[in-house]
Design a protein around this motif. Structure first.
Motif, PDB file in Angstrom:
ATOM      1  N   LYS A  70       0.832  -1.205   0.000  1.00  0.00           N
ATOM      2  CA  LYS A  70       0.000   0.000   0.000  1.00  0.00           C
ATOM      3  C   LYS A  70       0.869   1.259   0.000  1.00  0.00           C
ATOM      4  N   ILE A  71       1.917   1.259   0.805  1.00  0.00           N
ATOM      5  CA  ILE A  71       2.803   2.416   0.880  1.00  0.00           C
ATOM      6  C   ILE A  71       3.558   2.589  -0.435  1.00  0.00           C
ATOM      7  N   LEU A  72       3.973   1.486  -1.054  1.00  0.00           N
ATOM      8  CA  LEU A  72       4.635   1.559  -2.358  1.00  0.00           C
ATOM      9  C   LEU A  72       3.714   2.208  -3.385  1.00  0.00           C
ATOM     10  N   GLU A  73       2.431   1.858  -3.370  1.00  0.00           N
ATOM     11  CA  GLU A  73       1.470   2.459  -4.293  1.00  0.00           C
ATOM     12  C   GLU A  73       1.344   3.967  -4.050  1.00  0.00           C
ATOM     13  N   ILE A  74       1.329   4.372  -2.799  1.00  0.00           N
ATOM     14  CA  ILE A  74       1.242   5.796  -2.456  1.00  0.00           C
ATOM     15  C   ILE A  74       2.505   6.517  -2.920  1.00  0.00           C
ATOM     16  N   GLU A  75       3.674   5.910  -2.636  1.00  0.00           N
ATOM     17  CA  GLU A  75       4.949   6.506  -3.063  1.00  0.00           C
ATOM     18  C   GLU A  75       4.990   6.646  -4.580  1.00  0.00           C
ATOM     19  N   GLU A  76       4.536   5.623  -5.272  1.00  0.00           N
ATOM     20  CA  GLU A  76       4.557   5.620  -6.735  1.00  0.00           C
ATOM     21  C   GLU A  76       3.692   6.745  -7.293  1.00  0.00           C
ATOM     22  N   THR A  77       2.477   6.878  -6.791  1.00  0.00           N
ATOM     23  CA  THR A  77       1.578   7.936  -7.242  1.00  0.00           C
ATOM     24  C   THR A  77       2.189   9.307  -6.984  1.00  0.00           C
ATOM     25  N   LYS A  78       2.752   9.466  -5.808  1.00  0.00           N
ATOM     26  CA  LYS A  78       3.373  10.739  -5.440  1.00  0.00           C
ATOM     27  C   LYS A  78       4.563  11.052  -6.352  1.00  0.00           C
ATOM     28  N   LEU A  79       5.362  10.024  -6.654  1.00  0.00           N
ATOM     29  CA  LEU A  79       6.539  10.205  -7.505  1.00  0.00           C
ATOM     30  C   LEU A  79       6.137  10.595  -8.924  1.00  0.00           C
ATOM     31  N   PHE A  80       5.121   9.920  -9.502  1.00  0.00           N
ATOM     32  CA  PHE A  80       4.681  10.260 -10.850  1.00  0.00           C
ATOM     33  C   PHE A  80       4.085  11.661 -10.920  1.00  0.00           C
ATOM     34  N   THR A  81       3.337  12.047  -9.910  1.00  0.00           N
ATOM     35  CA  THR A  81       2.788  13.403  -9.859  1.00  0.00           C
ATOM     36  C   THR A  81       3.917  14.419  -9.807  1.00  0.00           C
ATOM     37  N   TYR A  82       4.921  14.126  -9.002  1.00  0.00           N
ATOM     38  CA  TYR A  82       6.094  14.999  -8.902  1.00  0.00           C
ATOM     39  C   TYR A  82       6.788  15.109 -10.260  1.00  0.00           C
ATOM     40  N   PHE A  83       7.019  13.971 -10.921  1.00  0.00           N
ATOM     41  CA  PHE A  83       7.663  13.965 -12.236  1.00  0.00           C
ATOM     42  C   PHE A  83       6.867  14.806 -13.234  1.00  0.00           C
ATOM     43  N   GLN A  84       5.552  14.660 -13.252  1.00  0.00           N
ATOM     44  CA  GLN A  84       4.707  15.433 -14.165  1.00  0.00           C
ATOM     45  C   GLN A  84       4.839  16.927 -13.898  1.00  0.00           C
ATOM     46  N   ASN A  85       4.753  17.315 -12.642  1.00  0.00           N
ATOM     47  CA  ASN A  85       4.837  18.735 -12.283  1.00  0.00           C
ATOM     48  C   ASN A  85       6.203  19.327 -12.616  1.00  0.00           C
ATOM     49  N   LYS A  86       7.262  18.611 -12.308  1.00  0.00           N
ATOM     50  CA  LYS A  86       8.607  19.126 -12.576  1.00  0.00           C
ATOM     51  C   LYS A  86       8.900  19.167 -14.068  1.00  0.00           C
ATOM     52  N   THR A  87       8.331  18.244 -14.830  1.00  0.00           N
ATOM     53  CA  THR A  87       8.507  18.280 -16.285  1.00  0.00           C
ATOM     54  C   THR A  87       7.828  19.512 -16.861  1.00  0.00           C
ATOM     55  N   ARG A  88       6.612  19.807 -16.407  1.00  0.00           N
ATOM     56  CA  ARG A  88       5.933  21.030 -16.855  1.00  0.00           C
ATOM     57  C   ARG A  88       6.737  22.265 -16.469  1.00  0.00           C
ATOM     58  N   GLN A  89       7.274  22.260 -15.252  1.00  0.00           N
ATOM     59  CA  GLN A  89       8.089  23.389 -14.792  1.00  0.00           C
ATOM     60  C   GLN A  89       9.324  23.551 -15.667  1.00  0.00           C
ATOM     61  N   LEU A  90       9.995  22.448 -15.972  1.00  0.00           N
ATOM     62  CA  LEU A  90      11.192  22.509 -16.823  1.00  0.00           C
ATOM     63  C   LEU A  90      10.863  23.050 -18.213  1.00  0.00           C
ATOM     64  N   ILE A  91       9.762  22.619 -18.768  1.00  0.00           N
ATOM     65  CA  ILE A  91       9.363  23.104 -20.090  1.00  0.00           C
ATOM     66  C   ILE A  91       9.102  24.610 -20.042  1.00  0.00           C
ATOM     67  N   ASN A  92       8.361  25.046 -19.044  1.00  0.00           N
ATOM     68  CA  ASN A  92       8.090  26.485 -18.892  1.00  0.00           C
ATOM     69  C   ASN A  92       9.377  27.277 -18.686  1.00  0.00           C
ATOM     70  N   ASP A  93      10.259  26.763 -17.837  1.00  0.00           N
ATOM     71  CA  ASP A  93      11.531  27.445 -17.596  1.00  0.00           C
ATOM     72  C   ASP A  93      12.377  27.493 -18.863  1.00  0.00           C
ATOM     73  N   TYR A  94      12.379  26.419 -19.607  1.00  0.00           N
ATOM     74  CA  TYR A  94      13.159  26.350 -20.839  1.00  0.00           C
ATOM     75  C   TYR A  94      12.691  27.417 -21.830  1.00  0.00           C
ATOM     76  N   TYR A  95      11.376  27.509 -22.023  1.00  0.00           N
ATOM     77  CA  TYR A  95      10.848  28.488 -22.962  1.00  0.00           C
ATOM     78  C   TYR A  95      10.916  29.918 -22.435  1.00  0.00           C
ATOM     79  N   SER A  96      11.193  30.061 -21.162  1.00  0.00           N
ATOM     80  CA  SER A  96      11.403  31.393 -20.573  1.00  0.00           C
ATOM     81  C   SER A  96      12.898  31.729 -20.510  1.00  0.00           C
TER      82      SER A  96
END
Length: 156
Positions: A70-96
């Protein structure tokens, strides 16, 4: 200790530490100074602290077997959400026109997992292409320190 500063994509750098076999401690003052010097020399304005932001990853092993999944599933969801958010941030920063450094210190597993995710999202690279690209920049073979990272990478 070997400090690695790698240019992953234009204006996106990755920092990680390679611990040598005879070392028992990490000198945080030296690391901090070197990162600051690097950021100043490259005019880096954005920092992603992957090492701190994902410190929860792979902590489920300290719990009993019933709770681990159960904890692995929570960690996994949290990690993927983090990856998605940081990827969007990197794209925005890159174009800025902001230069970014991703700091993973000696947590290379999460660093590599994030880079695989990033290369898939930004460059449409598959797993094999991403590994080849990352490995060529690291100048060493990629090895994962825990099975959970291998598991999560297969889901990317």
């Amino acid at each position: 200790m070997i400090l690695h500063f790698i240019n992953i994509l234009p204006n996106i750098y990755w920092f990680f530490i390679e611990i040598t076999k005879n070392e028992t401690t990490i000198n945080n003052n030296i690391i901090s100074t070197k990162i600051k010097e690097f950021c100043k020399n490259k005019n880096i304005t954005k920092i992603i602290r992957l090492d701190q932001d994902t410190s929860y990853w792979n902590k489920h092993n300290i719990y009993n077997a019933q709770m681990q999944q159960k904890i692995l599933e929570i960690e996994e969801t949290k990690l993927f959400t983090y990856f998605q958010n940081k990827t969007r941030q990197l794209i925005n920063d890159y174009y800025s026109y902001n230069k970014t450094i991703i700091i993973s210190n000696n947590h290379t597993d999460t660093g590599i997992a994030f880079l695989i995710y990033l290369l898939k999202e930004i460059c449409d690279m598959n797993y094999t292409q991403s590994i080849i690209s990352i490995q060529s920049k690291m100048n060493k073979n990629i090895s994962f320190h825990n099975n959970n990272t291998k598991y999560i990478i297969k889901k990317i």
